[in-house]
Every structure is written in structure tokens, then in C-alpha cells.
Design a protein around this motif. Sequence first.
Motif, PDB file in Angstrom:
ATOM      1  N   THR A  45     -19.884  51.116 -47.898  1.00 15.59           N
ATOM      2  CA  THR A  45     -20.213  51.630 -49.372  1.00 15.59           C
ATOM      3  C   THR A  45     -20.114  52.886 -49.796  1.00 15.59           C
ATOM      4  OG1 THR A  45     -22.821  51.601 -48.729  1.00 15.59           O
ATOM      5  CG2 THR A  45     -21.700  49.602 -49.567  1.00 15.59           C
ATOM      6  N   LEU A  46     -19.758  53.703 -48.748  1.00 14.28           N
ATOM      7  CA  LEU A  46     -19.449  55.174 -49.244  1.00 14.28           C
ATOM      8  C   LEU A  46     -18.468  55.305 -50.312  1.00 14.28           C
ATOM      9  CD1 LEU A  46     -19.565  57.137 -45.836  1.00 14.28           C
ATOM     10  CD2 LEU A  46     -21.114  57.466 -47.955  1.00 14.28           C
ATOM     11  N   GLY A  47     -18.658  56.105 -51.237  1.00 14.72           N
ATOM     12  CA  GLY A  47     -17.717  56.124 -52.365  1.00 14.72           C
ATOM     13  C   GLY A  47     -18.456  55.652 -53.430  1.00 14.72           C
ATOM     14  N   GLY A  48     -19.354  54.514 -53.252  1.00 11.16           N
ATOM     15  CA  GLY A  48     -20.009  53.877 -54.574  1.00 11.16           C
ATOM     16  C   GLY A  48     -19.300  53.338 -55.565  1.00 11.16           C
ATOM     17  N   THR A  49     -18.046  52.784 -55.406  1.00 11.02           N
ATOM     18  CA  THR A  49     -17.217  51.920 -56.435  1.00 11.02           C
ATOM     19  C   THR A  49     -17.969  50.555 -56.478  1.00 11.02           C
ATOM     20  OG1 THR A  49     -15.802  51.038 -54.905  1.00 11.02           O
ATOM     21  CG2 THR A  49     -15.324  53.215 -55.918  1.00 11.02           C
ATOM     22  N   ARG A  50     -17.750  50.000 -57.623  1.00 10.33           N
ATOM     23  CA  ARG A  50     -18.344  48.760 -57.993  1.00 10.33           C
ATOM     24  C   ARG A  50     -17.828  47.805 -56.914  1.00 10.33           C
ATOM     25  NH1 ARG A  50     -17.110  47.594 -64.106  1.00 10.33           N
ATOM     26  NH2 ARG A  50     -15.125  48.406 -63.486  1.00 10.33           N
ATOM     27  N   SER A  51     -16.538  47.888 -56.468  1.00 11.22           N
ATOM     28  CA  SER A  51     -15.950  46.862 -55.578  1.00 11.22           C
ATOM     29  C   SER A  51     -16.458  46.944 -54.126  1.00 11.22           C
ATOM     30  CB  SER A  51     -14.275  46.838 -55.504  1.00 11.22           C
ATOM     31  OG  SER A  51     -13.898  48.272 -55.188  1.00 11.22           O
ATOM     32  N   ARG A  52     -16.704  48.202 -53.799  1.00 12.61           N
ATOM     33  CA  ARG A  52     -17.406  48.395 -52.367  1.00 12.61           C
ATOM     34  C   ARG A  52     -18.752  47.993 -52.375  1.00 12.61           C
ATOM     35  NH1 ARG A  52     -14.855  54.307 -51.181  1.00 12.61           N
ATOM     36  NH2 ARG A  52     -12.642  53.722 -51.071  1.00 12.61           N
ATOM     37  N   VAL A  53     -19.443  48.278 -53.541  1.00 12.42           N
ATOM     38  CA  VAL A  53     -21.077  47.877 -53.653  1.00 12.42           C
ATOM     39  C   VAL A  53     -20.976  46.210 -53.312  1.00 12.42           C
ATOM     40  CG1 VAL A  53     -23.154  47.838 -55.106  1.00 12.42           C
ATOM     41  CG2 VAL A  53     -21.764  49.995 -54.628  1.00 12.42           C
ATOM     42  N   ARG A  54     -20.114  45.597 -54.058  1.00 16.85           N
ATOM     43  CA  ARG A  54     -19.958  44.132 -54.328  1.00 16.85           C
ATOM     44  C   ARG A  54     -19.857  43.585 -52.969  1.00 16.85           C
ATOM     45  NH1 ARG A  54     -17.032  43.986 -58.208  1.00 16.85           N
ATOM     46  NH2 ARG A  54     -14.917  43.729 -57.284  1.00 16.85           N
ATOM     47  N   ALA A  55     -18.828  44.304 -52.103  1.00 12.62           N
ATOM     48  CA  ALA A  55     -18.130  43.917 -51.152  1.00 12.62           C
ATOM     49  C   ALA A  55     -19.216  44.168 -49.833  1.00 12.62           C
ATOM     50  CB  ALA A  55     -16.913  44.482 -50.845  1.00 12.62           C
ATOM     51  N   GLY A  56     -20.000  45.400 -50.113  1.00 12.90           N
ATOM     52  CA  GLY A  56     -21.092  45.869 -49.166  1.00 12.90           C
ATOM     53  C   GLY A  56     -22.296  44.840 -49.090  1.00 12.90           C
ATOM     54  N   LEU A  57     -22.499  44.375 -50.322  1.00 15.89           N
ATOM     55  CA  LEU A  57     -23.566  43.209 -50.312  1.00 15.89           C
ATOM     56  C   LEU A  57     -22.997  41.927 -49.606  1.00 15.89           C
ATOM     57  CD1 LEU A  57     -24.766  43.645 -54.112  1.00 15.89           C
ATOM     58  CD2 LEU A  57     -25.925  44.422 -52.332  1.00 15.89           C
ATOM     59  N   THR A  58     -22.037  41.550 -49.991  1.00 15.73           N
ATOM     60  CA  THR A  58     -21.552  40.212 -48.988  1.00 15.73           C
ATOM     61  C   THR A  58     -21.763  40.442 -47.692  1.00 15.73           C
ATOM     62  OG1 THR A  58     -19.973  39.690 -51.132  1.00 15.73           O
ATOM     63  CG2 THR A  58     -19.649  38.552 -48.767  1.00 15.73           C
ATOM     64  N   TYR A  59     -21.366  41.705 -47.339  1.00 14.08           N
ATOM     65  CA  TYR A  59     -21.154  42.056 -45.901  1.00 14.08           C
ATOM     66  C   TYR A  59     -22.488  41.995 -45.341  1.00 14.08           C
ATOM     67  CZ  TYR A  59     -20.117  44.719 -41.722  1.00 14.08           C
ATOM     68  OH  TYR A  59     -19.894  45.492 -40.630  1.00 14.08           O
ATOM     69  N   VAL A  60     -23.313  42.807 -46.136  1.00 10.39           N
ATOM     70  CA  VAL A  60     -24.873  42.920 -45.622  1.00 10.39           C
ATOM     71  C   VAL A  60     -25.556  41.350 -45.537  1.00 10.39           C
ATOM     72  CG1 VAL A  60     -27.301  43.437 -46.150  1.00 10.39           C
ATOM     73  CG2 VAL A  60     -25.192  45.218 -46.447  1.00 10.39           C
ATOM     74  N   VAL A  61     -25.295  40.632 -46.332  1.00  5.87           N
ATOM     75  CA  VAL A  61     -25.874  39.168 -46.494  1.00  5.87           C
ATOM     76  C   VAL A  61     -25.513  38.248 -45.316  1.00  5.87           C
ATOM     77  CG1 VAL A  61     -26.153  37.089 -47.700  1.00  5.87           C
ATOM     78  CG2 VAL A  61     -26.433  39.147 -48.926  1.00  5.87           C
ATOM     79  N   VAL A  62     -24.242  38.235 -45.105  1.00  4.71           N
ATOM     80  CA  VAL A  62     -23.674  37.586 -43.949  1.00  4.71           C
ATOM     81  C   VAL A  62     -24.142  38.132 -42.555  1.00  4.71           C
ATOM     82  CG1 VAL A  62     -21.498  36.971 -42.793  1.00  4.71           C
ATOM     83  CG2 VAL A  62     -21.460  36.926 -45.418  1.00  4.71           C
ATOM     84  N   ASN A  63     -24.141  39.520 -42.509  1.00  2.08           N
ATOM     85  CA  ASN A  63     -24.633  39.720 -41.099  1.00  2.08           C
ATOM     86  C   ASN A  63     -26.030  39.791 -40.935  1.00  2.08           C
ATOM     87  OD1 ASN A  63     -21.884  41.284 -39.459  1.00  2.08           O
ATOM     88  ND2 ASN A  63     -21.553  41.606 -41.811  1.00  2.08           N
ATOM     89  N   VAL A  64     -26.661  39.973 -42.070  1.00  2.08           N
ATOM     90  CA  VAL A  64     -28.118  39.757 -41.697  1.00  2.08           C
ATOM     91  C   VAL A  64     -28.387  38.507 -41.360  1.00  2.08           C
ATOM     92  CG1 VAL A  64     -30.340  39.738 -42.901  1.00  2.08           C
ATOM     93  CG2 VAL A  64     -28.882  41.711 -43.180  1.00  2.08           C
ATOM     94  N   LEU A  65     -27.772  37.425 -41.922  1.00  2.00           N
ATOM     95  CA  LEU A  65     -27.879  35.979 -41.465  1.00  2.00           C
ATOM     96  C   LEU A  65     -27.450  35.627 -40.023  1.00  2.00           C
ATOM     97  CD1 LEU A  65     -28.146  33.120 -42.351  1.00  2.00           C
ATOM     98  CD2 LEU A  65     -25.995  32.959 -43.179  1.00  2.00           C
ATOM     99  N   SER A  66     -26.381  36.345 -39.853  1.00  3.06           N
ATOM    100  CA  SER A  66     -26.029  36.170 -38.132  1.00  3.06           C
ATOM    101  C   SER A  66     -26.872  36.798 -37.317  1.00  3.06           C
ATOM    102  CB  SER A  66     -24.330  36.903 -37.911  1.00  3.06           C
ATOM    103  OG  SER A  66     -24.443  38.264 -38.283  1.00  3.06           O
ATOM    104  N   SER A  67     -27.499  38.152 -37.618  1.00  2.27           N
ATOM    105  CA  SER A  67     -28.627  38.539 -36.872  1.00  2.27           C
ATOM    106  C   SER A  67     -29.718  37.652 -36.618  1.00  2.27           C
ATOM    107  CB  SER A  67     -28.841  40.069 -37.432  1.00  2.27           C
ATOM    108  OG  SER A  67     -27.570  40.810 -37.557  1.00  2.27           O
ATOM    109  N   LEU A  68     -30.080  37.149 -37.754  1.00  2.00           N
ATOM    110  CA  LEU A  68     -31.217  36.325 -37.737  1.00  2.00           C
ATOM    111  C   LEU A  68     -31.212  35.078 -36.835  1.00  2.00           C
ATOM    112  CD1 LEU A  68     -33.846  35.315 -38.743  1.00  2.00           C
ATOM    113  CD2 LEU A  68     -32.848  34.244 -40.698  1.00  2.00           C
ATOM    114  N   VAL A  69     -29.699  34.386 -37.013  1.00  2.00           N
ATOM    115  CA  VAL A  69     -29.441  33.304 -35.959  1.00  2.00           C
ATOM    116  C   VAL A  69     -29.455  33.902 -34.719  1.00  2.00           C
ATOM    117  CG1 VAL A  69     -27.500  31.798 -35.377  1.00  2.00           C
ATOM    118  CG2 VAL A  69     -27.960  31.944 -37.674  1.00  2.00           C
ATOM    119  N   PHE A  70     -28.959  35.007 -34.423  1.00  2.00           N
ATOM    120  CA  PHE A  70     -28.841  35.679 -32.936  1.00  2.00           C
ATOM    121  C   PHE A  70     -30.380  35.927 -32.336  1.00  2.00           C
ATOM    122  CE2 PHE A  70     -27.141  39.694 -30.519  1.00  2.00           C
ATOM    123  CZ  PHE A  70     -27.313  38.674 -29.228  1.00  2.00           C
TER     124      PHE A  70
END
Length: 559
Positions: free
Chosen positions: A158-183
Amino acid sequence: MNPASTLVESLMPLTVLLPLLGAGAALVLAGRPTLQRVVSVGVLVAVVAISAFLVAGAADGPRVVTLGSWPAPLGITLVADQLSTIMLLTSMTVTLLVLLYAIGQGTSDDDSRTPVSIFHPTYLVLTAGVANAFLSGDLFNLYVGFEVLLMASYVLLTLGGTRSRVRAGLTYVVVNVLSSLVFLIGIALVYAAVGTLNLAQISTRMATVPPGVQLAIHLVLLTAFGIKAAVFPLSAWLPDSYPTAAAPVTAVFAGLLTKVGVYSIIRTQTLLFPDDVVTRDILMVAALATMVIGALGAIAQEDIKRVLSFTLVSHIGYMIFGVALATPAGVGAAIFYVVHHITVQATLFCVAGLVERVGGSTSMTRLAGLAAASPVLAVLYFVPAVNLGGIPPLSGFIGKLGLVEAGVQDGSVLAWLLVGGAVLTSLLTLYAMAKVWVLAFWRPVDQLPAGEPADDDEGRYPQLIGSGRPRPGASGAGSAAYSGDFLGAPSALTSRRLPVALPRVMTAATAGLVAAGLAITVLAGPLYTLTDRAGTDLVARTPYISAVFAQTVDHRVTR
């Protein structure tokens, strides 16, 4: 004890400790970017040197360190075997070259005017997490390594703070938090079943667990690692997350993050669940779907970064193919292919960053004549592209040939389907790479569709418009406004007919990655021998388990 072995074991923790200390130093030096760069490069050079020494040290067998003088399995155990050291050396080498690329991009874009001082400490933390994951000898420490590298990756994405990066970062965070929970759930199940998290001790006790419980635990861990490795159908997050990040960040993500997931699958599949036939069949089906669907997705894209993101997913399937065969030949070929893919995929994403500088976009509908505008860039793209496509005698062909041979030796119906899928995927990958070459590099400029809007005209990077500063490397009527944010993106060129000079450091770093990919081809014989021996040891399991418990009473190995 052998002095060489003692030295290897003493150096092992430094692969994690040095990047963490370097991150602290880089954070303290936030106001002095030149010193930040010196610290970051110096740390990674040292880690690459140590990694090379560990590869040589592990040639005679795994080396084990238990931190805090606690005996295994009570202490935190680090294990340097052939798999972990090969992965470590490859990933650290690529990480160093990508860092030089990032430094070159920042210097060319005058990043002194942009607050990016957090990049270097975060990058080093990411490196420490990767090293810790590869060397970890217990399941919970592997989880810690994942979390360290993922926290750093959240920031970098999310460095740079563009809308597309923040949006993609949110998706990335949600997916990886879910995978970490499963782990984490998988870790709890393992501890409840066998009473330990030490990988070697789990392997000796798992045989006493009822088959149904074993299968449940294995499926939970495979789900967690499958998400992190982007194995179909758990891969939908990747093509939407990676293309929005800055070129250096995307390159290191493509080279490292999914491979840590693949590494975890290799380690647990061979060490903890060697006789699980059900999950082998599941992995074979998943590998076939990952290869073919990822390749079909790649040929349907019009943006180079998205093409590369889908090929990244697709070629994860080759690695899973080798692991699913569960033979020394299959696992060895998979490890060789991981080494090849880390290097080549990171190279192509760095090239995509250079394409964006020359053409102002990575959309193939807006690019043409790049070969004429920058012949050097054309060469930098062509070599890794044909390597990824599997053209002989390059390393991509060698790795795929090894996997196909292992599949033929297996002889099962699923193995033959995977052999066919591997050949088809290679052809589709070559088509996708050729499509980029024809449209972006070979096509004359006058064949571009008229009236195509620039990326920034669509509001993709609204904060970069109107900076008024000339784009680095361009001048006159052909130059475009550029923000100077080394983690941003350039505006589209108003004219693509003018040659654009490539930044020297970025070009040299990319050329270094191309050279590393070619070195894998030149050294394919000894490297393949090394990975084949690694595959044999992984399937046997005994060298790993014996090394961990060499000085303890519990030295029993069961199959």
C-alpha cells in the motif's frame, strides 16, 4: 564437532537476525536515505554470502541449531537442509537484486522529495520473515515467519497510497488474515493430536494418530498453505493484488511470497504426511487446474502485469505437480522449478516496471514500438519470457522436462493427465509471452488504436496528475508529467515515438536478474543434481529427523 559444522550452525541465526538489526538501523536513519541504502544493501550482501555458505554446509547433511541452548523439541529449532538452503540462497539473491532495482528507481525519480523512508526497514523485515520461514524447524515458528513477512508485505503493497493500492491491499490483507487463521487452527489441531509442534517429532508421532484425524489436519494445513501459494481455486486474490503495487514490490512478491507457501507444502507433505494418498490425488487435480486455468487467464489479459500475475499462478501448478508425485524425481524437479521460477518471474516484473517508464503504461492496447524505442529493454524482456515459456535449452525447459519425466515414471492416470496439462500450459504460456512481444515490442506505433485514454486520465493515479515535473529520462514534447514518487506510476507518454533512456541502476539490476536466470541454465547439471539429492532426502525423511534428534534419546523414526 567438526569446526566447519560449528561455523555453519553459528551463522544460521544471522540470516534472520541481520535483517532485523538492519531494519532497526534503517529506521533510525530515516532522514538519511543514502545511509539507509548502504545499510540495506550491506545486510543483504551479507545474508546472500551466509546463504551460499549454508548451501555448501548442508551438502553433507542437515545442520541444526536449537536457540537458547534448549534441546529439541523444547527449544526453537532452525534446520538448514538442502531444500531450505537452496530456497534461501535463491530468494536472498533475488531480494538483493530487486533492492538495487528499487534504489535505482528511487534515485532516478528523486525520491528525496517523497517520504518513502519506511521502505527500507519494511523490506528488511520482509527478508527476515522469509529467512525464518525457510529455516524453521517447528510449526509455530513457521507461522511466526509467515506473519512477519505478511505484516511487512501489507505495508509495502500500500506504499504510495493510491486508491487502487489501498483497495488491493484490503483484499490482500483479508485473504491472508483468513489463511493465517486457518493455519493457526491447523497448529492447534496438530498439538492436540501429537503434543508437539517440532516438525521432526510430529513426523515420528503422526503415525499413531487415527487416519481420519490425520486427513483432517492435513487438509486444514493444505488449505492455509494453498491460499498463500495461490493454488487454484484459492488463487483468485493474486491477479487483483499484485499488478497495483510498485514494480520492485511486485517483483519481490512474485519471487518470494507464493514460494514460501509452496515450500511449506513441500515440507509438510514429505515430512509429516508422506503416505497420504488422498491428498496426493487432491494435489494432482489442483495442480492441473492451477496450470491450465492460470494460463488461460494469462492469454485473456490486455495488461502486462496481469498477464504476468496469471502466469505466476499457472506455474505454481508445476511445483505442486512435482510435490504431488511424492517421488524423489518429482520432488527434486519441483525444487529445481522453484529456483527457476523465483528468478524468472521476478525478472519479468522488473521488466514490466521498465516498460511502464518507456511506454507510460503496461496496457498492451496503449503500447507499441518498444523494441525500436529501447532495444535493451526488448532483450531484457525476450530472454526471461522465452525461458518462462520453456524454450530449450533454458532452465524453464529443463525443469518442465524433469517434471514430465517424473510424471511418466509414475504412470498413473492422473500423472499422465498432468503431463498433458504441463505441455499444454507451456504452449499457452509461450503464446501469452509472444502476445506481449508482438503487441508491445514489435507492433509499429502507427498501428496503435486511436483515441486510447492514458491510465491517469481514467483516474487510476489521480494524485500524480499535474505535478508539473518532467518525467525522468524524457524531454521535450515527448515527456510526460511525473510525480517523482518512486512507489508511484508514470503518466502515459504523449508520444511513444521518441526513444527513452533507461535508468542505469534499474537496467543493471534487471540485467543481473536476467544473468541469474541464464546462470541457472548454465549450471543446470550440478544444480539439478543438488535438487535431485534434496528430493531423495525429503522423501526418505530420515536425514532430517536424525539430524534434529542426533543428541536426544528420542531418535525413533517410523514410516
